[in-house]
Design a protein around this motif. Structure first.
Motif, PDB file in Angstrom:
ATOM      1  N   MET A 136       3.921 -14.965  -2.102  1.00 17.26           N
ATOM      2  CA  MET A 136       4.970 -15.983  -2.138  1.00 17.26           C
ATOM      3  C   MET A 136       4.816 -16.923  -0.946  1.00 17.26           C
ATOM      4  O   MET A 136       4.313 -16.522   0.108  1.00 17.26           O
ATOM      5  CB  MET A 136       6.363 -15.360  -2.162  1.00 17.26           C
ATOM      6  CG  MET A 136       6.744 -14.623  -0.921  1.00 17.26           C
ATOM      7  SD  MET A 136       8.422 -13.993  -1.115  1.00 17.26           S
ATOM      8  CE  MET A 136       8.489 -12.943   0.305  1.00 17.26           C
ATOM      9  N   ASP A 137       5.229 -18.165  -1.142  1.00 14.36           N
ATOM     10  CA  ASP A 137       5.169 -19.154  -0.071  1.00 14.36           C
ATOM     11  C   ASP A 137       6.047 -18.714   1.094  1.00 14.36           C
ATOM     12  O   ASP A 137       7.131 -18.165   0.894  1.00 14.36           O
ATOM     13  CB  ASP A 137       5.653 -20.523  -0.568  1.00 14.36           C
ATOM     14  CG  ASP A 137       4.685 -21.148  -1.559  1.00 14.36           C
ATOM     15  OD1 ASP A 137       3.495 -20.779  -1.535  1.00 14.36           O
ATOM     16  OD2 ASP A 137       5.128 -22.001  -2.353  1.00 14.36           O
ATOM     17  N   GLY A 138       5.563 -18.929   2.307  1.00 14.83           N
ATOM     18  CA  GLY A 138       6.334 -18.607   3.496  1.00 14.83           C
ATOM     19  C   GLY A 138       6.333 -17.130   3.872  1.00 14.83           C
ATOM     20  O   GLY A 138       7.037 -16.741   4.796  1.00 14.83           O
ATOM     21  N   GLN A 139       5.578 -16.327   3.175  1.00 16.64           N
ATOM     22  CA  GLN A 139       5.528 -14.896   3.474  1.00 16.64           C
ATOM     23  C   GLN A 139       4.978 -14.677   4.880  1.00 16.64           C
ATOM     24  O   GLN A 139       3.966 -15.247   5.252  1.00 16.64           O
ATOM     25  CB  GLN A 139       4.648 -14.188   2.440  1.00 16.64           C
ATOM     26  CG  GLN A 139       4.593 -12.704   2.589  1.00 16.64           C
ATOM     27  CD  GLN A 139       3.794 -12.052   1.455  1.00 16.64           C
ATOM     28  OE1 GLN A 139       3.421 -12.683   0.491  1.00 16.64           O
ATOM     29  NE2 GLN A 139       3.559 -10.767   1.603  1.00 16.64           N
ATOM     30  N   THR A 140       5.677 -13.875   5.675  1.00 17.29           N
ATOM     31  CA  THR A 140       5.246 -13.635   7.059  1.00 17.29           C
ATOM     32  C   THR A 140       4.907 -12.176   7.331  1.00 17.29           C
ATOM     33  O   THR A 140       4.293 -11.861   8.332  1.00 17.29           O
ATOM     34  CB  THR A 140       6.339 -14.072   8.058  1.00 17.29           C
ATOM     35  OG1 THR A 140       7.536 -13.346   7.781  1.00 17.29           O
ATOM     36  CG2 THR A 140       6.596 -15.568   7.966  1.00 17.29           C
ATOM     37  N   ASP A 141       5.335 -11.287   6.457  1.00 13.47           N
ATOM     38  CA  ASP A 141       5.057  -9.857   6.624  1.00 13.47           C
ATOM     39  C   ASP A 141       4.167  -9.427   5.461  1.00 13.47           C
ATOM     40  O   ASP A 141       4.518  -9.610   4.309  1.00 13.47           O
ATOM     41  CB  ASP A 141       6.363  -9.072   6.615  1.00 13.47           C
ATOM     42  CG  ASP A 141       6.173  -7.585   6.875  1.00 13.47           C
ATOM     43  OD1 ASP A 141       5.058  -7.063   6.677  1.00 13.47           O
ATOM     44  OD2 ASP A 141       7.147  -6.937   7.262  1.00 13.47           O
ATOM     45  N   PHE A 142       3.021  -8.869   5.783  1.00 11.98           N
ATOM     46  CA  PHE A 142       2.069  -8.503   4.747  1.00 11.98           C
ATOM     47  C   PHE A 142       1.885  -6.991   4.630  1.00 11.98           C
ATOM     48  O   PHE A 142       0.972  -6.530   3.959  1.00 11.98           O
ATOM     49  CB  PHE A 142       0.722  -9.195   5.000  1.00 11.98           C
ATOM     50  CG  PHE A 142       0.825 -10.689   4.874  1.00 11.98           C
ATOM     51  CD1 PHE A 142       0.680 -11.303   3.649  1.00 11.98           C
ATOM     52  CD2 PHE A 142       1.113 -11.476   5.974  1.00 11.98           C
ATOM     53  CE1 PHE A 142       0.796 -12.685   3.515  1.00 11.98           C
ATOM     54  CE2 PHE A 142       1.225 -12.847   5.861  1.00 11.98           C
ATOM     55  CZ  PHE A 142       1.069 -13.458   4.629  1.00 11.98           C
ATOM     56  N   ASP A 143       2.755  -6.207   5.288  1.00  9.78           N
ATOM     57  CA  ASP A 143       2.691  -4.759   5.128  1.00  9.78           C
ATOM     58  C   ASP A 143       3.025  -4.412   3.677  1.00  9.78           C
ATOM     59  O   ASP A 143       3.934  -4.991   3.078  1.00  9.78           O
ATOM     60  CB  ASP A 143       3.692  -4.055   6.045  1.00  9.78           C
ATOM     61  CG  ASP A 143       3.212  -3.974   7.482  1.00  9.78           C
ATOM     62  OD1 ASP A 143       2.002  -4.130   7.724  1.00  9.78           O
ATOM     63  OD2 ASP A 143       4.047  -3.752   8.373  1.00  9.78           O
ATOM     64  N   TYR A 144       2.303  -3.438   3.133  1.00 12.68           N
ATOM     65  CA  TYR A 144       2.487  -3.075   1.725  1.00 12.68           C
ATOM     66  C   TYR A 144       2.601  -1.570   1.526  1.00 12.68           C
ATOM     67  O   TYR A 144       3.547  -1.083   0.937  1.00 12.68           O
ATOM     68  CB  TYR A 144       1.319  -3.630   0.904  1.00 12.68           C
ATOM     69  CG  TYR A 144       1.370  -3.307  -0.563  1.00 12.68           C
ATOM     70  CD1 TYR A 144       2.341  -3.864  -1.383  1.00 12.68           C
ATOM     71  CD2 TYR A 144       0.448  -2.442  -1.135  1.00 12.68           C
ATOM     72  CE1 TYR A 144       2.400  -3.568  -2.740  1.00 12.68           C
ATOM     73  CE2 TYR A 144       0.495  -2.138  -2.487  1.00 12.68           C
ATOM     74  CZ  TYR A 144       1.466  -2.715  -3.286  1.00 12.68           C
ATOM     75  OH  TYR A 144       1.521  -2.411  -4.617  1.00 12.68           O
ATOM     76  N   LEU A 145       1.616  -0.848   2.037  1.00  8.11           N
ATOM     77  CA  LEU A 145       1.542   0.589   1.827  1.00  8.11           C
ATOM     78  C   LEU A 145       1.363   1.294   3.157  1.00  8.11           C
ATOM     79  O   LEU A 145       0.490   0.930   3.940  1.00  8.11           O
ATOM     80  CB  LEU A 145       0.354   0.929   0.911  1.00  8.11           C
ATOM     81  CG  LEU A 145      -0.019   2.404   0.771  1.00  8.11           C
ATOM     82  CD1 LEU A 145       1.079   3.165   0.028  1.00  8.11           C
ATOM     83  CD2 LEU A 145      -1.354   2.551   0.058  1.00  8.11           C
ATOM     84  N   GLY A 146       2.180   2.300   3.413  1.00  6.13           N
ATOM     85  CA  GLY A 146       2.015   3.134   4.591  1.00  6.13           C
ATOM     86  C   GLY A 146       1.388   4.463   4.201  1.00  6.13           C
ATOM     87  O   GLY A 146       1.852   5.104   3.261  1.00  6.13           O
ATOM     88  N   LEU A 147       0.329   4.831   4.886  1.00  3.29           N
ATOM     89  CA  LEU A 147      -0.271   6.146   4.702  1.00  3.29           C
ATOM     90  C   LEU A 147      -0.274   6.833   6.060  1.00  3.29           C
ATOM     91  O   LEU A 147      -0.891   6.336   7.008  1.00  3.29           O
ATOM     92  CB  LEU A 147      -1.692   6.065   4.150  1.00  3.29           C
ATOM     93  CG  LEU A 147      -1.840   5.556   2.720  1.00  3.29           C
ATOM     94  CD1 LEU A 147      -3.317   5.526   2.316  1.00  3.29           C
ATOM     95  CD2 LEU A 147      -1.033   6.387   1.737  1.00  3.29           C
ATOM     96  N   GLU A 148       0.450   7.940   6.163  1.00  2.00           N
ATOM     97  CA  GLU A 148       0.489   8.731   7.386  1.00  2.00           C
ATOM     98  C   GLU A 148      -0.477   9.900   7.210  1.00  2.00           C
ATOM     99  O   GLU A 148      -0.262  10.769   6.361  1.00  2.00           O
ATOM    100  CB  GLU A 148       1.897   9.252   7.642  1.00  2.00           C
ATOM    101  CG  GLU A 148       1.985  10.102   8.891  1.00  2.00           C
ATOM    102  CD  GLU A 148       3.317  10.801   9.026  1.00  2.00           C
ATOM    103  OE1 GLU A 148       3.880  10.756  10.129  1.00  2.00           O
ATOM    104  OE2 GLU A 148       3.797  11.396   8.032  1.00  2.00           O
TER     105      GLU A 148
END
Length: 140
Positions: A106-118
């Motif tokens: 999306m336009d203006g997106q500033t956070d690109f975190d998607y998946l967390g793997l611990e």
């Protein structure tokens, strides 16, 4: 189909500073663990690669589940680290939190975190052995 090959990158500028948690760890314990840092991160790389190439854990269509591989860039960074000392017998629990990035959608997106793997690891100082205990996943 070609295997998914994740790439560890430097922490993006927009990301907060990482947390490093120490529980039951003395300075010399941390120094010992730090001396194995390259082995730790090599095992983390192997574990996340295996996870993302396991058919029943990843998807290609959002209707089928999460995470959706085509939404991911393939890049990840190390977010947080946790080190816990255990006694009787002595061993160390290591938890490395990785954050996988998504493609801009999306336009203006500033956070690109998607998946967390611990990635959860165990280090036995007596045997000088490092092993995986498993992976926890989260949508972030």
């Amino acid at each position: 189909m070609k295997a998914f090959q994740p790439v560890c990158i430097d922490r993006p500028e927009w990301v907060r500073e990482p947390d490093v948690w120490l529980d039951g760890i003395r300075l010399r314990d941390y120094q010992l663990l730090h001396s194995h840092r390259s082995s730790i991160f090599k095992l983390v790389q192997n574990e996340v690669t295996q996870y993302l190439n396991t058919d029943d854990l990843v998807f290609f269509d959002p209707a089928d589940g999460f995470p959706v591989l085509p939404r991911m860039t393939g890049e990840y960074y190390i977010s947080d680290e946790s080190y816990t000392g255990h006694v009787g017998p002595c061993w160390y629990e290591i938890r490395i939190q990785t954050h996988f990035l998504e493609r801009q959608w999306m336009d203006g997106q500033t956070d690109f975190d998607y998946l967390g793997l611990e990635v959860c690891l165990r280090y036995d100082p007596e045997k000088d052995e490092l092993e995986s205990l498993g992976i926890n996943s989260s949508a972030i």
